[in-house]
Design an enzyme around this catalytic site. Sequence first.
Site, PDB file in Angstrom:
ATOM      1  N   PRO A   1       0.942  -1.237   0.049  1.00  0.00           N
ATOM      2  CA  PRO A   1      -0.039   0.137  -0.096  1.00  0.00           C
ATOM      3  C   PRO A   1       0.755   1.128  -0.124  1.00  0.00           C
ATOM      4  CG  PRO A   1      -0.021  -0.686   2.046  1.00  0.00           C
ATOM      5  CD  PRO A   1       0.784  -1.813   1.172  1.00  0.00           C
ATOM      6  N   CYS A   2       0.251   2.433  -0.578  1.00  0.00           N
ATOM      7  CA  CYS A   2       0.807   3.826  -0.418  1.00  0.00           C
ATOM      8  C   CYS A   2       0.761   4.225   1.132  1.00  0.00           C
ATOM      9  CB  CYS A   2       0.029   4.658  -1.092  1.00  0.00           C
ATOM     10  SG  CYS A   2       0.194   4.488  -2.854  1.00  0.00           S
ATOM     11  N   PRO A   3       1.750   4.818   1.588  1.00  0.00           N
ATOM     12  CA  PRO A   3       2.758   5.257   0.876  1.00  0.00           C
ATOM     13  C   PRO A   3       4.252   4.236   1.378  1.00  0.00           C
ATOM     14  CG  PRO A   3       2.719   6.428   3.115  1.00  0.00           C
ATOM     15  CD  PRO A   3       1.619   5.452   3.175  1.00  0.00           C
TER      16      PRO A   3
END
Length: 89
Positions: A23-25
């Site tokens: 996932p981001c970040p």
Amino acid sequence: MSSTTASTTSGIPEAKLDLRGTPCPINFVRTKLRLEQMTPGSLLEVWLDPGEPIEQVPDSLVMEGYKIEEIADCTGFFALKVRRPADLA
């Protein structure tokens, strides 16, 4: 000073990083950390998921001073080629 090799200026990545499912970040942080470990001028290929990862990571890298050389739309993921500049601290 170390000498540079022909591979540092070619389109062939010196390293690959598979961040599909990340996932981001966190995917941006892992990409940046890997680039910082590489020789200046080196090319890194990063595999990213569609959606937020491919929308956010390239822009974030450019803002940090990295050069995006290619974004390839593969089946189910994107292959991003990013080069570590020779003059980035």
